[in-house]
Design an enzyme around this catalytic site. Structure first.
Site, short mmCIF file in Angstrom:
data_model
loop_
_atom_site.label_atom_id
_atom_site.label_comp_id
_atom_site.label_asym_id
_atom_site.label_seq_id
_atom_site.Cartn_x
_atom_site.Cartn_y
_atom_site.Cartn_z
N ARG A 143 -48.87 -15.81 20.15
CA ARG A 143 -47.42 -15.73 20.24
C ARG A 143 -46.99 -14.72 21.31
NH1 ARG A 143 -45.43 -13.20 16.63
NH2 ARG A 143 -47.25 -12.56 15.41
N LYS A 146 -43.55 -20.50 13.76
CA LYS A 146 -42.86 -19.25 13.47
C LYS A 146 -41.36 -19.33 13.76
CE LYS A 146 -46.26 -16.97 11.74
NZ LYS A 146 -46.30 -16.79 10.27
N HIS A 187 -43.44 -13.50 3.91
CA HIS A 187 -44.61 -13.77 4.75
C HIS A 187 -45.84 -13.60 3.86
CE1 HIS A 187 -47.24 -12.77 8.47
NE2 HIS A 187 -47.13 -14.07 8.32
N SER A 214 -51.02 -11.72 10.22
CA SER A 214 -52.10 -12.60 10.64
C SER A 214 -53.40 -11.81 10.77
CB SER A 214 -51.75 -13.25 11.99
OG SER A 214 -52.80 -14.05 12.43
N LYS A 227 -54.71 -13.58 4.36
CA LYS A 227 -53.82 -14.40 3.53
C LYS A 227 -54.39 -15.79 3.29
CE LYS A 227 -49.96 -14.55 5.68
NZ LYS A 227 -50.55 -14.08 6.94
N THR A 228 -54.79 -16.43 4.38
CA THR A 228 -55.30 -17.80 4.27
C THR A 228 -56.65 -17.82 3.56
OG1 THR A 228 -54.12 -18.50 6.26
CG2 THR A 228 -56.00 -19.83 5.57
N ASP A 263 -49.16 -19.25 4.00
CA ASP A 263 -48.54 -18.29 4.93
C ASP A 263 -47.07 -17.98 4.70
OD1 ASP A 263 -48.81 -16.64 7.30
OD2 ASP A 263 -47.62 -18.12 8.36
N ARG A 267 -57.96 -21.16 16.30
CA ARG A 267 -57.24 -21.59 15.11
C ARG A 267 -57.62 -23.00 14.69
NH1 ARG A 267 -53.48 -18.13 12.28
NH2 ARG A 267 -53.22 -16.33 13.64
#
Length: 530
Positions: free
Chosen positions: A56, A199, A218, A237, A241-242, A256, A321
């Site tokens: 990003r 996002k 988030h 990130s 989390k994932t 997410d 990713r």
């Protein structure tokens, strides 16, 4: 031979008129045919490249300053203003570019699993990779819903292959991600990184939902199979989390982005966007097995002969990713709805290596860590981030906040007061024994320990263990377990032990701890001042 015939036919070739919600096979065929460097991995997943931007570009995000939204926005470094006039010029540039392209794709989908709060999204783009990405990430409408979709609530014009005009006031580079809440439009120029679309949708929900009394988060979320108990995992990130929410013994609600309403939790998305660096079937089997036809592998190294992927390679970026529909996870819960949470887990990637692997937080401490949002930016998730860097991100997601952090914090405080049985934990998935790198540097906390800790939170073992034996971390007054739990030795819970194991003194540990505490104090003082 059948496969060869499929790729020989321009199934989605169009001129100026976009095809909506094309079949994944058609999008894959078009991507392989028309997009340079795109191929199929031996798993069947589409391998795509996002060009120069592999993460990003938060410094290039702009919000249009207009009424009524400007009265709500947290203006500053995160949300930089753009005039309506400049937005219109950028929009015209994007729309004009899209109109001239031979390949155009349109995606219609929903954001928000709860029909009461969901919004309709339309995406216009020129890369099949982007179309497939958003078909994976948005909640797919049924045939009936698609036929009666009507006008979208928001439209994304992704002209990422066209550079922004940096001579315009408020546009500082050839990249621009501009959002207008009044026009209900998003314009993307100068970046082909697909995560910008995802996002942008999250930013929209972060604006709209609090205005409806719904807390946007988030976080990832999962649910116990027997008791239907819900856990939320907050974190930036790269903090886990994932990974930690993809649990074979629990239903995955989402990985997410979620919202917490008066009815419970709901997923914003219809897919998952997981980090693929060093991915393996042993460490993360659910994610690894989701890599198949319909999934997208982004910016990975592909063997041109065997079409195997080297998941350890950082040749293109650290931020490799994989994107896939959530139903590719066998135990996904669809629709992504759940009860009010029983456990909330704040994930932090501590680059100083002084925080314990897990701590039980009081309500006051929970607000302290939510507002400060301490973690480390992990290499690759943003342009220019090459190594772990300590940072503070309000609400564990400052880059995506629209309202001031206090609004989200107050909403969370109200939720915790109303649901007093919720337990809040601070889980460090970062380093122990000191900062990373160099001789005697700290080591990343093993994933197997983090998983075992989360399992013990869900089973109630950790809470029981802390009641029987606990200790306090100096300066931070964090409550840490005093004895071992299944799969985790007691010695790892006190971070001082890890420092001593690599030959460092208690004084060195306390000095580093004090340095981090000073940073916390400075951040909290600035937040209170705001």
């Amino acid at each position: 031979m059948k496969q060869i015939k499929v790729f020989a036919v321009p199934l989605v070739r169009i001129c100026r008129r976009a095809v909506s919600n094309a079949a994944p096979a058609a999008l894959v065929a078009s991507a392989v045919r028309y997009e340079a460097g795109t191929a199929l991995a031996n798993s069947g997943a589409l391998v795509a490249f996002s060009g120069a931007k592999t993460g990003r570009s938060p410094d290039d995000k702009r919000l249009v300053r207009a009424d009524p939204s400007q009265r709500h926005v947290w203006w500053g470094k995160v949300n930089r203003p753009l005039s309506q006039a400049v937005f219109e010029q950028a929009r015209a540039r994007a729309v004009g570019f899209l109109a001239t392209q031979q390949q155009r794709y349109s995606v219609l989908g929903f954001a928000g699993a709860d029909p009461k709060y969901r919004i309709k999204i339309r995406v216009e783009c020129t890369r099949a990779y982007h179309a497939l990405f958003m078909q994976n990430m948005l909640i797919a409408p049924t045939e009936e819903e698609l036929a009666n979709f009507g006008d979208p609530d928001f439209t994304i014009y992704n002209a990422g292959q066209c550079e922004a005009d940096d001579s315009l006031d408020g546009v500082d580079s050839k990249t621009l991600v501009a959002i207008s809440f009044e026009n209900k439009e998003i314009v993307i120029l100068g970046t082909e990184y697909a995560g910008e679309m995802k996002k942008a949708v999250f930013t929209i929900m972060h604006y709209l939902m609090p205005l409806k009394g719904v807390l946007s988060l988030h976080s990832s979320a999962n649910e116990g199979i027997a008791e239907k108990d819900v856990s939320l995992f907050f974190g930036l990130s790269g903090t886990g989390k994932t990974t930690l929410s993809a649990d074979p013994n629990r239903k995955l609600i989402g990985d997410d982005e979620h919202c917490w309403s008066d009815q419970g939790i709901f997923n914003i998305e219809g897919g998952c966007y997981a980090k693929a660096i060093d991915l393996s079937p042993e460490k993360e089997p659910e994610i690894f097995n989701a890599i198949r036809f319909g999934a997208i592998l982004e910016n990975v190294a592909l063997n041109p002969k065997t079409h195997t992927v080297d998941f350890s390679s950082r040749a293109i970026t650290e931020n490799t990713r994989v994107c896939y529909p959530i139903e590719f996870i066998p135990n996904a819960k669809i629709p992504g709805l759940g009860k009010h949470p029983k456990n909330i887990i704040f994930l932090t990637c501590d680059a100083y290596g002084v925080l314990p692997p897990v701590s039980l937080l009081s309500v006051e401490q929970a607000m302290y860590y939510f507002v400060s949002g301490y973690t480390s930016k992990v290499a690759g998730t943003e342009q220019g981030v090459l190594e772990p860097t300590a940072t503070f991100s309000s609400c564990f997601g400052a880059p995506f906040l629209v309202h001031p952090p206090a609004l989200y914090a107050n909403m969370l405080a109200e939720k915790l007061q109303k649901h007093s049985d919720v337990k809040v934990w601070l889980l460090n998935t970062g380093w122990c024994g000191g900062a990373p790198g160099g001789k005697g540097g700290g080591q990343r906390i093993p994933l197997k320990y983090s998983r075992a800790i989360v399992d013990s939170i869900h089973s109630g073992e950790l809470s029981k263990s802390i009641k029987e034996s606990s200790a306090k971390l100096p300066l931070f007054d964090l409550t840490i377990p005093g004895k071992s739990i299944a799969g985790v030795p007691a010695s790892i819970f006190n971070p001082l032990n890890a420092w001593k194991e690599v030959g460092k003194s208690e004084q060195e540990f306390l000095t580093a701890l004090k340095k981090l505490k000073t940073l916390f104090d400075e951040v909290m003082a600035a937040t209170i001042k705001e």
